[in-house]
Design an enzyme around this catalytic site. Structure first.
Site, mmCIF file in Angstrom:
data_model
loop_
_atom_site.group_PDB
_atom_site.id
_atom_site.type_symbol
_atom_site.label_atom_id
_atom_site.label_comp_id
_atom_site.label_asym_id
_atom_site.label_seq_id
_atom_site.Cartn_x
_atom_site.Cartn_y
_atom_site.Cartn_z
ATOM 1 N N GLU A 177 0.823 -1.218 0.000
ATOM 2 C CA GLU A 177 0.000 0.000 0.000
ATOM 3 C C GLU A 177 0.858 1.270 0.000
ATOM 4 O O GLU A 177 1.094 1.872 1.047
ATOM 5 C CB GLU A 177 -0.952 0.037 1.200
ATOM 6 N N LYS A 213 -2.828 -1.993 -2.791
ATOM 7 C CA LYS A 213 -3.852 -1.061 -2.320
ATOM 8 C C LYS A 213 -3.383 0.335 -2.700
ATOM 9 O O LYS A 213 -2.371 0.820 -2.185
ATOM 10 C CB LYS A 213 -4.076 -1.186 -0.810
#
Length: 295
Positions: A177, A213
């Protein structure tokens, strides 16, 4: 544990990932939005009891099912909590059929070269082993990009994939992420640099997969090549500060990208609501995010 069932659900199931991983720093704000201010608790332990009760209420709601929710990201301390006499992660998977994912990062370093790197994660190997024993499928680790600085972005991606290698070695699936700040003045340029660095790193994974993400991109469908990449299990999107309505509209313009929302999911829920009102509000939120995620 039926790992293959989890993998199949994560990679191809319809729905989105619920982010229920508020840490000590973000919990007071989350509780205030939920209708519980600081006067209701005086210690960190009491604060975490209150946020656990809120999370348990969400997870136990009849609206929170695997028909629309694929997985849920949990805060580390949640691993030691219970719902209805079972471990939180085990309850999610065994009772709800929802994949448990663990937030493993310990916060961020100060900004340097336009990015904020992950802090060190003490005891990581022990944490990963404990997570694997509790039906956890994967991990999530967040760093932040504030500017289109090539050197900084290269450092962020290198650190993320080095950590991903350790997670993979423990038998879990890492959700990489590197969030791009939605307020970055050169957000689209930062996203281009970020994608190029990610593509370089994916080629080194051999036969293993990671998930990603990412912030909803400025250019629609910009991450289509990442979504289709054979080394990527799934690409999920954070709301990043957009309102739920705005995030849903932007998400729906990106086929194959699914939500992993926190604040945008919880918006409108309060401790003061009756169970009927709470479930109705949560159901509407889940339905809107689900619809945006299956375009």
């Amino acid at each position: 544990m039926p790992v293959q069932q989890q993998i199949a659900s994560f990679e191809s199931g319809k729905g989105f990932i619920a982010a229920l991983d508020q840490s000590g720093g973000s919990t007071p704000k989350t509780l205030r939005a939920y209708g519980i201010d600081e006067s209701r608790y005086s210690t960190e332990a009491e604060m975490f009891d209150l946020i656990h009760a809120a999370r348990a209420r969400i997870v136990m709601s009849p609206s929170f099912t695997s028909d629309r929710v694929l997985g849920a990201i949990l805060f580390e301390a949640t691993l030691d909590r219970e719902i209805d006499g079972r471990g939180f992660a085990e309850y999610l998977w065994e009772e709800k059929g929802i994949i448990p994912i663990l937030k493993i990062d310990k916060g961020l370093e100060d900004e340097c070269e336009g990015v904020r790197l992950l802090r060190d994660i003490p005891g990581l190997d022990e944490l990963l082993a404990r997570a694997g024993a509790k039906a956890v499928f994967g991990t999530k680790e967040r760093s932040v990009v504030h500017a289109a600085n090539p050197e900084g972005i290269a450092r962020v991606v290198a650190q993320q994939f080095e950590l991903a290698e350790r997670v993979l070695a423990a038998g879990l699936v890492p959700i990489v992420e590197p969030e791009v700040d939605i307020n970055a003045p050169d957000k689209d340029e930062a996203e281009a640099l970020l994608k190029a660095e990610i593509l370089k790193r994916l080629d080194s994974l051999r036969d293993r997969k990671v998930a990603l993400k990412l912030t909803i991109p400025t250019v629609d469908d910009f991450y289509a090549d990442l979504i289709a990449h054979p080394k990527v299990a799934r690409v999920v999107a954070l709301s990043g500060g957009y309102s739920r309505e705005d995030a849903n509209v932007r998400l729906a313009r990106n086929p194959g990208l699914i939500a992993s929302f926190s604040r945008a999911l919880l918006d409108g829920l309060t401790a003061q609501q009756s169970e009927m009102e709470f479930d109705r509000t949560l159901d509407a939120s889940i339905e809107s995010i689900y619809r945006a995620s299956i375009t």
